[in-house]
Each structure stands twice: as structure tokens, then as C-alpha cells.
Design a protein around this motif. Structure first.
Motif, PDB file in Angstrom:
ATOM      1  N   SER A   3       0.812  -1.245   0.133  1.00 17.66           N
ATOM      2  CA  SER A   3       0.043  -0.048  -0.042  1.00 17.66           C
ATOM      3  C   SER A   3       0.714   1.424   0.051  1.00 17.66           C
ATOM      4  CB  SER A   3      -1.137   0.020   1.152  1.00 17.66           C
ATOM      5  OG  SER A   3      -0.142  -0.028   2.334  1.00 17.66           O
ATOM      6  N   CYS A 253      -5.669   1.003  -3.407  1.00 19.75           N
ATOM      7  CA  CYS A 253      -4.462   0.497  -3.146  1.00 19.75           C
ATOM      8  C   CYS A 253      -4.356  -0.259  -1.454  1.00 19.75           C
ATOM      9  CB  CYS A 253      -3.475   1.086  -3.493  1.00 19.75           C
ATOM     10  SG  CYS A 253      -2.932   1.508  -4.985  1.00 19.75           S
ATOM     11  N   MET A 254      -4.966   0.644  -0.578  1.00 20.25           N
ATOM     12  CA  MET A 254      -4.886   0.520   0.788  1.00 20.25           C
ATOM     13  C   MET A 254      -5.528  -0.783   1.313  1.00 20.25           C
ATOM     14  SD  MET A 254      -4.965   4.222   2.736  1.00 20.25           S
ATOM     15  CE  MET A 254      -4.498   3.583   4.320  1.00 20.25           C
ATOM     16  N   ASN A 256      -6.291  -3.315  -0.891  1.00 21.22           N
ATOM     17  CA  ASN A 256      -5.688  -4.529  -1.484  1.00 21.22           C
ATOM     18  C   ASN A 256      -4.180  -4.771  -1.294  1.00 21.22           C
ATOM     19  OD1 ASN A 256      -8.106  -5.123  -2.500  1.00 21.22           O
ATOM     20  ND2 ASN A 256      -7.832  -3.659  -4.048  1.00 21.22           N
TER      21      ASN A 256
ATOM     22  N   ARG B 292     -12.148  -3.851   4.705  1.00 23.79           N
ATOM     23  CA  ARG B 292     -11.228  -4.703   4.258  1.00 23.79           C
ATOM     24  C   ARG B 292      -9.797  -4.319   4.540  1.00 23.79           C
ATOM     25  NH1 ARG B 292     -12.922  -3.603  -2.239  1.00 23.79           N
ATOM     26  NH2 ARG B 292     -14.997  -4.269  -2.065  1.00 23.79           N
ATOM     27  N   ILE B 293      -9.587  -3.213   5.019  1.00 17.21           N
ATOM     28  CA  ILE B 293      -8.042  -2.978   5.411  1.00 17.21           C
ATOM     29  C   ILE B 293      -8.162  -3.732   6.720  1.00 17.21           C
ATOM     30  CG2 ILE B 293      -6.475  -0.985   5.946  1.00 17.21           C
ATOM     31  CD1 ILE B 293      -7.985   0.686   4.018  1.00 17.21           C
ATOM     32  N   LYS B 296      -7.157  -7.388   6.435  1.00 15.39           N
ATOM     33  CA  LYS B 296      -5.868  -7.461   5.679  1.00 15.39           C
ATOM     34  C   LYS B 296      -4.960  -7.337   6.925  1.00 15.39           C
ATOM     35  CE  LYS B 296      -3.088  -5.209   2.502  1.00 15.39           C
ATOM     36  NZ  LYS B 296      -2.748  -3.819   2.051  1.00 15.39           N
TER      37      LYS B 296
END
Lengths: 256, 398
Positions: A3, A253-254, A256, B292-293, B296
Motif C-alpha cells: 500500500s 491500494c490500501m 488490497n 477490508r483494510i 488484511k
């Protein structure tokens, strides 16, 4: 690509040259017709493309009401779509005789776009403040609604009394937009300050810059009679849309 | 107390070298030692096993837990078996074998009863006593103790009070009173009862059949369905909208005495506490930068922790950021295969890794605020247990 590198890539390699390119082309090719065509095309294509791109990024999981971050970006993509419609609406205004009288209609479309945008951002700001232990009090929300209404009414009355601007509708719509984007910019500025030392500052500060540009656009409309169809106004809008689009990319981006 | 008696038997001779009854005498120690050695030897011969495998012998209202040392066998008579009691028994046998190793080779008077007293008090009594523990002074306590300190203490305290009340009343430090109470329990001059606290976690047993037979209010009977070994009593009470929490807790204590419910093991308790803390932390992250973040970040943070604590892979996320403890880990905690300290260390490492990543994303100052609020939220749900989560370790570097 992680990221952090993703952020740098899109911030430095995409957004800045793209914005610079817009300025350079406009300044170098000093042909009014070309500039108008150029601005018209880009002011429609950029929000439309960014909106569709954002939909594919943030619309995958559908509406997840509890996920305020994603919800904010999803609402921003919807707002971008309506902004694109607003930019399209400028075309007939430019071509019909005395079209400037109808610019306020474009402003009304922009107010429609402003609503999902404001809903997404303000709810996100509220949730962040609550999570960090500073929930906005009821009085803040009341102030946010009442003060702009009072200012709008006051300015409209003053405009009428002093006969400053030809169209009262332009002032009303412009004022609503200016106050609305002003409040959003303040809210986002608070977030930029809070997250100033984290990666999250990148997408949020781009949102802030976009909101600030839309605020300036509305301000010059009511203050200096530079309407929404003016090339300068459209150039500011293009920059705002670009900032929003880059913010979408960095947020993705952050994730994924 | 769940523990009734302790016996330490020399395996070679079958002689009981040490015993202690924590309440009424249940068995003759010499008869019991002969029985245990005979029966374990019998099973070892029949199965041809080198290592003794007997684990427990069960009666109607007692259970004998058996643990083998190098040259001794320890037996603990308990009301119901728990992994924690087995761990204590194992520790006390190791300590006995270390301290009186000479007895392995020769039989001689080593003043075991006097010298081993403090070890047994420390292992089985002292850590059962908390400031909230209720002391019941026996009416005939004078017959049980000759200790002058205890006599003057027991003369002054009411027949029934908490340790903290006694300390306040006598204007003495709570720690000192706790030590005195431990000695009084040792000498059978007092009995102790642990109060049911709102953040205690219970699970219903198979003895639950219905409110009529249990003789409790409908609210408490309804709350039984909430006692799943993961929900604190305060939350269960909230869910069934209990009007009187005090009465609710009294009824829970009644059900626990009837064994319709039982408190979860310390290891399970640590898992519940830390998973709750983790959940709060992840919810706050999701509020700021989305599911999501947060997901992750959780899985990235888990990777380095797995190297040291392989069991942490059984902590994962369901939909959104809902923390899920896999059944494998739950059953391991129930059977006492993982010590609470190991679980605590693994969870705090995971939280530390997560906090490090949060700091990267939102910066140090908001991360610190987020941790403080998570701590406050945990204290709301677990007022007497929240201190076990080492928040200070998470704040280092922030």
C-alpha cells in the motif's frame, strides 16, 4: 505492490503530472474554442470515468452500511456520476441564447451531487470522531444546519436589497454549494490533522483538496460572478475530479 | 472450595507420605494410598504400559484426580474436575519431589507436614482468596486454631464478611488479611465462598432441564441459554433485561452450587477476555479504515505471531471483522492443554502487531487514543478482569 509504494506511485506518477498537463495545455494552446472544447470534454469524462472506476472498486461488496469507509467512497462515486451529469448540462447552457440565466440549473444538479457526497463524508467524520472519543454533540449538527440557513437567507436579502447580482437564483444555489463544501472541507481538514502521521492522510487529504476546490468554485461564482460554465470554474472542477479519482485509487491500494 | 483433600503417595511402597483435608475428612489416607497404588499397578500390568495412564476415579459426589511424578503419585479429591486443579496437583508433586528428594531413597522424618505447609497454602488456598471473597467464620472456630494472630483476628471480624470489609474494619492492609484468611482456611477455622461477579463467565451443564426444577426466576432460566462459555453474566443479564442484577447473581450462585452451570476454566477465560479485546480493537479499526483494510491488517499481523505461537492460526475472522475462535482452540483450552499464560502471551503479541500496523495507517496519537478507548470499553464489560490484558505493552512505542 504494497500500500505504501502504491500510494507513492499514484500520488506522484499519476496525479501530479495529470494535473500539470491540464494546466500546460490550457496555457500553451491559447485558443478559446479549443480550450472550451478541451475543458468541456475533460470535465465530463474525468468524473464519469472516475465514477465508473470507483464503482468497480468499492461496489464489489454492495452496500455495507457498517463499513463507513467503503460506504463513503461508494457515495462519492455516485456523487461523481451526478457531477458528470451536471457538467453535461452546461453544454446547452453555453449554446442557447441567454443561456447564462439557466446556469443555476447546473448548480441544482451539483446540489443533488453534493447530497450523497456530504452524507458519506459527514457520517464517516462522525464515526471517526466517535471512535476516537470525540463524538460530535447534537449542538454541532444543529449549528451545521441552522447557521448556513441563516447565512443564506441573510445574503439573499442583502443581495435583493442592494441589487448586487442579476439572478437571485444563482446566489441562492451558489451559496448553498459554498456553505456545504465549506463545512465538508472543515470536517475533512480535521481528519487530515488527526491522521497527519499515518498513511490514511493521503486519500483523506486528496478528498479535502477536492472539497476545497469545489468550495472555491462556488465562492467565485457568487463573489465574482464567475459562473459554473466559465473556463476557470471548469478547470477548477477538473482538478477536483482528478483529486477525487486519485483518492479512490489510493484508498483501493490500501484495501488490497 | 472445589478441592477437598490432597494425598501424596510414594509409588514404590504405597505409603501416603503427606495428606491434607481442606474440609471434612473424606478418606483414610493409608487406605486410599493402598487402593490407588494397587489399582494403578493393576492397570499398568494389564495394559503393559511403561507409563501409568490412570487419570481419575469418580464417585457420586467426588472425583479423585491422579497425577504421576517420578517417584510419587499425587491424588486430589475434588467436587468436579478442572484442568486448573490438575495443573496445581502436577506443580505440587514436582515441588514435593524437589524438596524431599531424599525420601525417594530412605525413609526418615523430614518434618514434611511443617515444612510443606506453606507450599500447599500457596498452591491451593492463597490464590483462591481475593478482596471480594466472602469469609464464613465457623461457630466453633476456637477448637480449630491455636495461632494467637488468628485468634485475635477471628475474634474481631463478623461471622460473615468479605476480605475487603474485614480489612477496612480492622484498618489493616488487604494483603495481610488475605494471608490471615489463608491460614484460617488451612486450620479449618473459616470457610470461603467466591461471590459471583458480573463479569464471570459460566456455561450451562447437561443438568439444566428447566426453570421449574431449578427453582429460579424465569429471567434467570432464560439467561441460561445465554451462558455459552463466552458471554459474561452482565451481558447475559442485559440480554434478558434483568431488573434486579443482585438477585440475578444470587440465583446464578445457586445454580452453580447445584452444578446446573459451571465457571469456565482460566484458560478459556483468557481466550474470551482477549478475543473480546481483539474484537473491540478491530471494530474500531473498521470504523476508521473499513473492513477490508482491517481484515488484511489482521491476517498480516497474525503471520509473525504464528512462528512463536502456532495455535494463533485458530484465531481468525468471520464475516466483516468478527473474531472467530476455532473449535480446536476452544477444546484445547477446556482440556487444559494450553496454559493461560501462553494464551495471554500469544494474544498480546497479536494485539501488539495489530497496533503497530494501526500506527502506520493512522499515526501514533490517534492509535493511543484508540487503545485507551478500547481499554475503557473492555473495563465496562469485564470490570474485575480487564486488568489482565496488558494494555501497557501495546502503548509502548506510541
Amino acid at each position: 505492490m504494497n500500500s505504501r509504494s502504491c500510494n507513492k506511485f499514484f500520488t506522484y506518477l499519476i496525479s501530479i503530472p495529470a494535473i500539470a498537463a491540464v494546466w500546460v495545455i490550457v496555457i500553451v494552446l491559447n485558443v478559446p474554442a479549443f480550450i472550451t472544447a478541451f475543458l468541456t470534454t475533460f470535465s465530463i469524462i474525468i468524473p464519469l470515468a472516475a465514477s465508473l472506476y470507483g464503482m468497480t472498486l468499492f461496489g464489489r461488496g454492495g452496500f455495507v452500511r457498517e463499513d463507513r469507509f467503503q460506504m463513503m467512497y461508494l457515495l462519492l462515486t455516485i456523487a461523481m456520476m451526478i457531477f458528470a451529469v451536471g457538467e453535461v448540462a452546461i453544454i446547452p447552457v453555453e449554446f442557447i441564447p441567454n443561456g447564462e440565466r439557466f446556469v443555476f440549473l447546473v448548480g441544482v444538479v451539483h446540489i443533488t451531487a453534493f447530497l450523497p457526497l456530504a452524507l458519506g463524508i459527514l457520517r464517516y467524520v462522525q464515526r471517526v470522531m466517535k471512535t476516537l472519543g470525540h463524538p460530535p454533540k447534537e449542538v454541532v449538527w444543529t449549528t451545521i444546519i441552522i447557521i448556513p440557513m441563516l447565512i443564506t437567507v441573510f445574503v439573499i436579502i442583502m443581495t435583493r436589497q442592494l441589487d448586487l447580482v442579476e439572478s437571485i437564483l444563482d446566489v441562492t444555489v451558489g451559496l448553498v454549494l459554498a456553505i456545504g463544501f465549506g463545512i465538508l472541507s472543515l470536517g475533512l481538514l480535521v481528519l487530515v490533522y488527526i491522521f497527519r502521521r499515518g498513511l490514511l492522510v493521503a486519500p483523506i487529504s486528496l478528498l479535502y483538496m477536492a472539497s476545497a476546490l469545489f468550495f472555491v468554485r462556488a465562492l467565485i461564482w457568487i463573489g465574482w460572478a464567475i459562473s459554473l460554465s466559465n473556463p476557470l470554474s471548469r478547470l477548477i472542477a477538473i482538478m477536483g475530479y482528478l483529486f477525487l479519482g486519485v483518492s479512490f485509487q489510493i484508498a483501493n491500494c490500501m484495501q488490497n | 472450595m472445589n478441592v477437598k483433600s490432597l494425598y501424596i503417595i510414594k509409588r514404590e511402597t504405597g505409603v501416603c507420605v503427606y495428606h491434607k483435608d481442606f474440609g471434612e475428612k473424606l478418606f483414610d489416607p493409608h487406605l486410599l494410598s493402598s487402593f490407588i497404588v494397587a489399582i494403578t499397578t493393576f492397570f499398568d500390568k494389564v495394559t503393559g504400559s511403561v507409563y501409568s495412564k490412570a487419570r481419575a476415579f469418580e464417585g457420586t459426589d467426588y472425583k479423585l484426580i491422579v497425577e504421576f511424578g517420578n517417584w510419587t503419585v499425587g491424588v486430589l479429591s475434588v467436587s468436579h474436575e478442572s484442568a486448573d486443579d490438575r495443573a496445581r496437583l502436577k506443580r505440587i508433586i514436582e515441588r514435593f519431589e524437589d524438596q524431599f528428594n531424599l525420601l525417594r531413597w530412605v525413609d526418615m522424618d523430614l518434618a514434611i507436614y511443617t515444612r510443606f505447609e506453606q507450599a500447599v497454602i500457596d498452591e491451593f488456598i492463597r490464590d483462591q482468596i481475593h478482596p471480594e471473597t466472602i469469609i464464613h467464620v465457623r461457630r466453633d472456630w476456637e477448637y480449630y486454631t491455636k495461632n494467637p494472630d488468628l485468634i485475635s483476628f477471628l475474634r474481631m471480624v463478623p461471622l460473615k464478611c468479605t476480605v475487603k470489609d474485614a480489612a477496612d474494619f480492622l484498618e489493616m492492609p488487604v494483603e495481610l488479611i488475605m494471608n490471615l484468611v489463608a491460614e484460617a482456611v488451612w486450620e479449618n477455622a473459616v470457610t470461603i465462598v467466591q461471590p459471583v461477579r458480573p463479569d464471570d463467565i459460566y456455561q450451562a451443564t447437561s443438568l439444566v432441564t428447566g426453570s421449574v426444577e431449578l427453582d429460579v426466576s424465569d429471567e434467570t432460566a432464560e439467561a441460561l441459554t445465554q451462558l455459552d462459555g463466552e458471554t459474561p453474566l452482565s451481558i447475559a443479564a442485559e440480554r434478558v433485561r434483568t431488573k434486579d442484577l443482585r438477585k440475578f447473581l444470587e440465583e446464578i450462585a445457586l445454580l452453580a452450587r447445584r452444578r446446573a452451570i459451571e465457571q469456565i476454566s482460566p484458560a478459556q477465560s483468557i481466550v474470551v477476555l482477549y478475543s473480546f479485546a481483539l474484537q473491540i480493537l478491530l471494530n474500531k479499526c473498521a470504523d476508521i479504515f473499513g473492513f477490508r483494510i482491517a481484515r488484511k491488517m489482521f491476517y498480516e499481523a497474525r503471520e509473525p505471531v504464528v512462528v512463536e505461537h502456532s495455535w494463533i492460526v485458530f484465531v481468525s475472522l468471520e464475516e466483516g471483522v468478527d473474531v472467530e475462535i476455532k473449535p480446536s482452540l476452544t477444546s484445547a483450552t477446556m482440556s487444559g492443554k494450553i496454559a493461560p499464560e501462553v494464551l495471554g502471551d500469544g494474544f498480546i503479541n497479536l494485539c501488539g502487531e495489530i497496533v503497530r500496523r494501526i500506527r502506520e495507517i493512522i499515526g501514533a496519537s490517534p492509535t493511543r487514543r484508540l487503545i485507551y478507548h478500547a481499554k475503557d470499553e473492555l473495563e465496562d464489560h469485564f470490570p474485575t478482569r480487564a486488568y489482565r490484558v496488558e494494555w501497557e505493552r501495546l502503548l509502548i512505542g506510541n
